[in-house]
Write a protein that holds these residues in place. Structure first.
Motif, PDB file in Angstrom:
ATOM      1  N   GLN A   1     -12.392   6.236  11.325  1.00 20.58           N
ATOM      2  CA  GLN A   1     -11.185   6.947  10.890  1.00 20.58           C
ATOM      3  C   GLN A   1     -10.249   6.018  10.112  1.00 20.58           C
ATOM      4  O   GLN A   1      -9.689   6.408   9.091  1.00 20.58           O
ATOM      5  N   ILE A   2     -10.096   4.797  10.595  1.00 23.11           N
ATOM      6  CA  ILE A   2      -9.205   3.842   9.932  1.00 23.11           C
ATOM      7  C   ILE A   2      -9.767   3.433   8.571  1.00 23.11           C
ATOM      8  O   ILE A   2      -9.038   3.374   7.578  1.00 23.11           O
ATOM      9  N   ILE A   3     -11.058   3.163   8.508  1.00 25.06           N
ATOM     10  CA  ILE A   3     -11.683   2.793   7.235  1.00 25.06           C
ATOM     11  C   ILE A   3     -11.612   3.955   6.243  1.00 25.06           C
ATOM     12  O   ILE A   3     -11.356   3.759   5.055  1.00 25.06           O
ATOM     13  N   THR A   4     -11.792   5.172   6.748  1.00 22.91           N
ATOM     14  CA  THR A   4     -11.676   6.355   5.884  1.00 22.91           C
ATOM     15  C   THR A   4     -10.266   6.442   5.313  1.00 22.91           C
ATOM     16  O   THR A   4     -10.088   6.669   4.107  1.00 22.91           O
ATOM     17  N   ALA A   5      -9.256   6.260   6.152  1.00 27.90           N
ATOM     18  CA  ALA A   5      -7.865   6.323   5.689  1.00 27.90           C
ATOM     19  C   ALA A   5      -7.604   5.250   4.635  1.00 27.90           C
ATOM     20  O   ALA A   5      -7.004   5.534   3.588  1.00 27.90           O
ATOM     21  N   GLY A   6      -8.041   4.037   4.890  1.00 28.66           N
ATOM     22  CA  GLY A   6      -7.837   2.959   3.919  1.00 28.66           C
ATOM     23  C   GLY A   6      -8.536   3.221   2.607  1.00 28.66           C
ATOM     24  O   GLY A   6      -7.958   3.033   1.529  1.00 28.66           O
ATOM     25  N   SER A   7      -9.774   3.689   2.681  1.00 30.83           N
ATOM     26  CA  SER A   7     -10.539   3.980   1.457  1.00 30.83           C
ATOM     27  C   SER A   7      -9.879   5.078   0.642  1.00 30.83           C
ATOM     28  O   SER A   7      -9.741   4.968  -0.585  1.00 30.83           O
ATOM     29  N   LEU A   8      -9.456   6.132   1.322  1.00 31.14           N
ATOM     30  CA  LEU A   8      -8.870   7.262   0.600  1.00 31.14           C
ATOM     31  C   LEU A   8      -7.462   6.956   0.085  1.00 31.14           C
ATOM     32  O   LEU A   8      -7.041   7.521  -0.920  1.00 31.14           O
ATOM     33  N   MET A   9      -6.749   6.035   0.736  1.00 27.98           N
ATOM     34  CA  MET A   9      -5.478   5.564   0.171  1.00 27.98           C
ATOM     35  C   MET A   9      -5.760   4.816  -1.134  1.00 27.98           C
ATOM     36  O   MET A   9      -5.017   4.960  -2.100  1.00 27.98           O
ATOM     37  N   GLY A  10      -6.822   4.032  -1.135  1.00 28.83           N
ATOM     38  CA  GLY A  10      -7.200   3.337  -2.367  1.00 28.83           C
ATOM     39  C   GLY A  10      -7.580   4.307  -3.473  1.00 28.83           C
ATOM     40  O   GLY A  10      -7.173   4.148  -4.629  1.00 28.83           O
TER      41      GLY A  10
ATOM     42  N   MET B   1      -4.733   0.230  -0.041  1.00 32.53           N
ATOM     43  CA  MET B   1      -5.835   0.288   0.921  1.00 32.53           C
ATOM     44  C   MET B   1      -5.427  -0.407   2.224  1.00 32.53           C
ATOM     45  O   MET B   1      -5.714   0.088   3.315  1.00 32.53           O
ATOM     46  N   GLY B   2      -4.768  -1.546   2.100  1.00 38.05           N
ATOM     47  CA  GLY B   2      -4.292  -2.265   3.281  1.00 38.05           C
ATOM     48  C   GLY B   2      -3.305  -1.442   4.094  1.00 38.05           C
ATOM     49  O   GLY B   2      -3.374  -1.427   5.333  1.00 38.05           O
ATOM     50  N   VAL B   3      -2.412  -0.741   3.415  1.00 41.32           N
ATOM     51  CA  VAL B   3      -1.471   0.134   4.112  1.00 41.32           C
ATOM     52  C   VAL B   3      -2.237   1.248   4.828  1.00 41.32           C
ATOM     53  O   VAL B   3      -1.918   1.616   5.961  1.00 41.32           O
ATOM     54  N   GLY B   4      -3.276   1.764   4.188  1.00 35.28           N
ATOM     55  CA  GLY B   4      -4.105   2.789   4.822  1.00 35.28           C
ATOM     56  C   GLY B   4      -4.832   2.259   6.049  1.00 35.28           C
ATOM     57  O   GLY B   4      -4.882   2.915   7.086  1.00 35.28           O
ATOM     58  N   LEU B   5      -5.368   1.054   5.934  1.00 35.93           N
ATOM     59  CA  LEU B   5      -6.119   0.451   7.045  1.00 35.93           C
ATOM     60  C   LEU B   5      -5.221   0.016   8.201  1.00 35.93           C
ATOM     61  O   LEU B   5      -5.580   0.184   9.367  1.00 35.93           O
ATOM     62  N   CYS B   6      -4.070  -0.553   7.871  1.00 35.22           N
ATOM     63  CA  CYS B   6      -3.221  -1.164   8.904  1.00 35.22           C
ATOM     64  C   CYS B   6      -2.083  -0.272   9.383  1.00 35.22           C
ATOM     65  O   CYS B   6      -1.508  -0.541  10.434  1.00 35.22           O
ATOM     66  N   PHE B   7      -1.736   0.749   8.612  1.00 40.79           N
ATOM     67  CA  PHE B   7      -0.623   1.605   9.000  1.00 40.79           C
ATOM     68  C   PHE B   7      -1.026   3.075   9.080  1.00 40.79           C
ATOM     69  O   PHE B   7      -0.979   3.680  10.152  1.00 40.79           O
TER      70      PHE B   7
END
Length: 177
Positions: A20-29, A56-62
């Motif tokens: 889920q976290i990787i998906t969020a980071g990827s899709l933020m990118g 992407m970092g904001v997606g992964l970490c936040f």
């Protein structure tokens, strides 16, 4: 396409939090790339890879951890999957979570962009209200459907897929001078 979906499902079943976290980071990118290329029309030469990596970092970490955790909390606060439960979850999500989340998001991206406290405050005063109003055009209907039809472990991915357009908007809004 069906094979990709099955593979995603297997990974999600084995490692739900990480996926889920990787998906969020990827899709933020992806949202940032769309923002830079289709909204801002920067072209390949003008594309800021650093900005895309920040998003992407904001997606992964936040975004991924916070939204994923919020959905777990919301499911415990308001258990069930009826229409009235979905409406209650949407009201809590949009009335309480979304305003706080959006303010934090804009502050985090502004901080990563090197803005001072005064510049961040000015940016929030300028952009927050418009971003929140735009949020309310998009998200209430999406969230009612998400809370009613989608199992908990797929909600973040569904929201992030819909959010590709939203992420493009947020990236543009957050990175606008």
């Amino acid at each position: 396409m069906a094979g990709l979906w099955r593979g995603y499902q297997r990974l999600l079943a084995a490692h739900p939090w990480k996926v889920q976290i990787i998906t969020a980071g990827s899709l933020m990118g992806v949202g940032d790339v769309i923002s830079q290329q289709l909204v801002e029309r920067r072209g390949v030469q003008g594309h800021s890879v650093e900005r895309t990596l920040k998003m992407m970092g904001v997606g992964l970490c936040f975004v991924g951890p916070v939204v994923g955790s919020w959905y777990n909390v919301l499911d415990r606060l308001v258990p069930g999957s009826t229409k009235s439960v979905a409406l209650k979850k949407m009201l809590l999500d949009q009335g309480g979570f979304a305003p706080c989340f959006l303010g934090c998001f804009l502050t985090i991206v502004s901080t990563l962009n090197g803005l001072s406290k005064e510049e961040i405050w000015t940016k929030l005063k300028r952009d927050y209200k418009d971003a929140l109003i735009t949020n309310y055009y998009i998200w209430p209907a999406v969230q009612i459907a998400n809370f009613y039809f989608i199992p908990l472990y797929h909600r973040l991915a569904v929201v992030q897929c819909v959010a590709i357009v939203w992420n493009s908007y947020l990236s543009w809004k957050a990175n606008k001078a």
